[in-house]
Design an enzyme around this catalytic site. Structure first.
Site, short mmCIF file in Angstrom:
data_model
loop_
_atom_site.label_atom_id
_atom_site.label_comp_id
_atom_site.label_asym_id
_atom_site.label_seq_id
_atom_site.Cartn_x
_atom_site.Cartn_y
_atom_site.Cartn_z
N ASP A 44 -16.17 -22.98 -15.06
CA ASP A 44 -16.72 -22.44 -13.78
C ASP A 44 -15.73 -22.18 -13.00
OD1 ASP A 44 -19.15 -23.05 -11.78
OD2 ASP A 44 -17.29 -23.63 -11.09
N TYR A 49 -11.57 -19.05 -5.73
CA TYR A 49 -10.27 -20.02 -6.19
C TYR A 49 -9.00 -19.10 -6.49
CZ TYR A 49 -14.51 -22.87 -7.09
OH TYR A 49 -15.71 -23.66 -6.97
N LYS A 74 -18.32 -16.57 -8.77
CA LYS A 74 -19.16 -16.63 -7.78
C LYS A 74 -18.63 -15.59 -6.88
CE LYS A 74 -18.97 -21.68 -8.30
NZ LYS A 74 -17.69 -21.98 -8.73
N HIS A 107 -21.64 -18.07 -3.51
CA HIS A 107 -20.77 -19.34 -3.25
C HIS A 107 -21.44 -19.97 -2.19
CE1 HIS A 107 -16.79 -20.83 -4.35
NE2 HIS A 107 -17.57 -21.64 -4.11
N LEU A 191 -17.44 -36.15 -9.39
CA LEU A 191 -16.41 -37.27 -9.12
C LEU A 191 -16.29 -37.48 -7.69
CD1 LEU A 191 -14.08 -36.90 -12.08
CD2 LEU A 191 -16.05 -38.16 -12.10
N LYS A 231 -13.14 -31.21 -13.17
CA LYS A 231 -11.93 -30.60 -13.21
C LYS A 231 -10.52 -31.56 -13.58
CE LYS A 231 -7.75 -29.28 -10.98
NZ LYS A 231 -7.11 -30.21 -10.07
N SER A 232 -9.69 -31.24 -14.32
CA SER A 232 -8.65 -32.11 -14.46
C SER A 232 -7.64 -31.19 -15.06
CB SER A 232 -8.84 -33.02 -15.35
OG SER A 232 -7.60 -33.80 -15.73
N ARG A 237 -7.29 -36.36 -19.97
CA ARG A 237 -8.43 -36.48 -18.93
C ARG A 237 -9.67 -35.46 -19.38
NH1 ARG A 237 -5.54 -37.63 -13.05
NH2 ARG A 237 -5.25 -39.89 -13.49
N ASN A 241 -13.17 -36.65 -20.43
CA ASN A 241 -14.56 -36.19 -19.69
C ASN A 241 -15.53 -35.60 -20.77
OD1 ASN A 241 -13.19 -37.16 -17.47
ND2 ASN A 241 -12.65 -35.20 -16.48
P1 NAD Z 1 -14.16 -33.30 -9.34
O1 NAD Z 1 -15.23 -34.12 -8.73
O2 NAD Z 1 -14.50 -32.85 -10.63
O3 NAD Z 1 -12.94 -34.19 -9.15
C1 NAD Z 1 -11.64 -33.75 -9.58
C2 NAD Z 1 -10.73 -34.66 -9.25
O4 NAD Z 1 -10.85 -35.93 -10.27
C3 NAD Z 1 -9.30 -34.07 -9.66
O5 NAD Z 1 -8.49 -34.72 -8.76
C4 NAD Z 1 -8.85 -34.68 -11.05
O6 NAD Z 1 -7.70 -35.11 -11.03
C5 NAD Z 1 -9.66 -36.08 -10.95
N1 NAD Z 1 -10.16 -36.44 -12.16
C6 NAD Z 1 -11.05 -35.65 -13.28
N2 NAD Z 1 -11.20 -36.38 -14.28
C7 NAD Z 1 -10.67 -37.36 -14.16
C8 NAD Z 1 -10.46 -38.55 -15.15
N3 NAD Z 1 -10.95 -38.60 -16.27
N4 NAD Z 1 -9.68 -39.67 -14.50
C9 NAD Z 1 -9.07 -39.76 -13.24
N5 NAD Z 1 -9.09 -38.72 -12.63
C10 NAD Z 1 -9.95 -37.62 -13.00
O7 NAD Z 1 -14.05 -32.01 -8.33
P2 NAD Z 1 -14.07 -30.56 -8.05
O8 NAD Z 1 -13.05 -29.93 -8.87
O9 NAD Z 1 -14.06 -30.33 -6.73
O10 NAD Z 1 -15.75 -30.30 -8.62
C11 NAD Z 1 -15.84 -29.70 -10.08
C12 NAD Z 1 -15.90 -28.21 -10.12
O11 NAD Z 1 -16.85 -27.75 -9.24
C13 NAD Z 1 -14.81 -27.20 -9.11
O12 NAD Z 1 -13.53 -27.56 -10.32
C14 NAD Z 1 -15.58 -26.10 -9.14
O13 NAD Z 1 -15.50 -25.51 -10.51
C15 NAD Z 1 -16.80 -26.62 -8.93
N6 NAD Z 1 -17.01 -26.66 -7.22
C16 NAD Z 1 -17.99 -25.70 -6.48
C17 NAD Z 1 -18.01 -25.80 -5.27
C18 NAD Z 1 -18.89 -24.77 -4.71
O14 NAD Z 1 -18.83 -24.81 -3.24
N7 NAD Z 1 -19.79 -24.11 -5.31
C19 NAD Z 1 -17.08 -26.50 -4.34
C20 NAD Z 1 -16.16 -27.49 -5.03
C21 NAD Z 1 -16.20 -27.53 -6.37
#
Ligand code: NAD
Length: 280
Positions: A44, A49, A74, A107, A191, A231-232, A237, A241
């Site tokens: 994604d 981005y 997007k 988006h 998360l 995302k990580s 991780r 995941n």
């Molecule tokens: P997320 O909820 O996936 O959290 C990411 C955070 O969690 C990072 O800081 C990462 O280091 C931590 N993390 C991930 N796996 C972990 C693990 N196993 N242990 C400990 N920490 C861990 O947040 P996100 O990245 O904002 O959301 C996921 C995806 O959704 C984005 O990367 C993007 O592709 C999408 N997104 C879309 C929108 C939108 O407006 N459509 C907005 C935000 C994100």
């Protein structure tokens, strides 16, 4: 095995993928390569981005057959004018170095810009389906009223609505409205962008199951049917995941996680009714 979710247009999407928000252009080739290496086949990204070119580099270098990947991008909020949609999409394809994307999303609805005419943007996106360079179109951050507007004004129903959703803000209203209209739900920030990871209730369940907090939260999403792409940047991780399909939550665990709902206070992102940011 990662389950496939059927979408209303007959296509299928892997329920678990890899998110790339805040992965910058320079890091994206290495980070996405590690994700592909770990086994992710659903990526994604988004024009906003700024990392599509890095994602494209990783895809090309991986040598993975295009049909084995599911790629979402997007439309930038800068390109909502109907006349800008095709040019914007063409740029995304070039940056991603692919000849089609699986899913192209609006988006944000941006109801306070462009005369609030996001249904016109949506119609322009639908025209892209005709030449096969996009397989499916959907929306992101759409509230129920936004969904109704595009459906009423264009007759075209999105295949997914990508919305903020996690235990602190399960976004039940937008989620139910999407599902009621036959629209699959993608949970962004599964998360809580990290905010939910330290919750004591999650820690208790994680200790009981011998799993990590992230795995417990992601399993909760999987069991409620959400499509997720955490995302990580850390390969360990990333692998963790992916390991969500060899354990289950009990009804007690699910009830405890459901109980973390903070309503609107739990949001980590902006409200779609007021978000109107446009990149330069
Ligand atoms: P997320 O909820 O996936 O959290 C990411 C955070 O969690 C990072 O800081 C990462 O280091 C931590 N993390 C991930 N796996 C972990 C693990 N196993 N242990 C400990 N920490 C861990 O947040 P996100 O990245 O904002 O959301 C996921 C995806 O959704 C984005 O990367 C993007 O592709 C999408 N997104 C879309 C929108 C939108 O407006 N459509 C907005 C935000 C994100």
């Amino acid at each position: 095995m990662i389950p496939l979710i059927s979408l209303r247009d007959g296509t299928h999407i892997p329920q678990l993928g890899f998110g790339t928000y805040l992965v910058d252009r320079a890091d994206a080739p290495e980070v996405v390569a590690a994700a592909l290496e770990a086994g992710y086949r659903h990526i994604d990204t988004a024009q906003m981005y700024g990392n599509e070119a890095g994602v494209g580099e990783a895809i090309t270098r991986s040598g993975i057959v295009r049909d084995e990947l599911y790629v979402t991008t997007k439309l930038s909020t800068a390109n909502h004018r109907p006349d800008d949609v095709r040019r914007s999409f063409d740029q995304s394809l070039r940056d991603l170095r692919v000849d089609y994307v699986d899913l192209f999303l609006m988006h944000w609805p941006m109801p306070n810009r462009y005369d609030g005419n996001f249904p016109a943007t949506w119609s322009a996106m639908a025209e892209l389906l005709d030449d096969g360079r996009v397989r499916s179109i959907g929306v992101s951050n759409f509230e129920p009223a936004h969904l109704d507007r595009i459906i009423d004004e264009t007759g075209i129903v999105p295949v997914v609505n990508q919305i903020e959703a996690h235990p602190y803000f399960p976004n039940d209203v937008a989620r139910a409205a999407s599902l009621d209209r036959g629209i699959a739900v993608e949970a962004w920030g599964p998360l809580g962008q990290g905010a939910v990871l330290d919750d004591p209730a999650i820690a208790t369940i994680a200790a009981e199951l011998g799993r990590s907090p992230a795995q417990v939260i992601l399993r909760w999403h999987i069991e409620r049917g959400d499509i997720v792409f955490p995302k990580s940047s850390h390969p360990d991780r990333m692998r963790q995941n992916l390991e969500l399909f060899d354990f289950e939550l009990t009804a007690t665990h699910t009830a405890a996680i459901d109980g973390l709902n903070r309503g609107n206070e739990g949001r980590v992102g902006p409200h779609p009714d007021t978000f109107d940011w446009v990149p330069d």
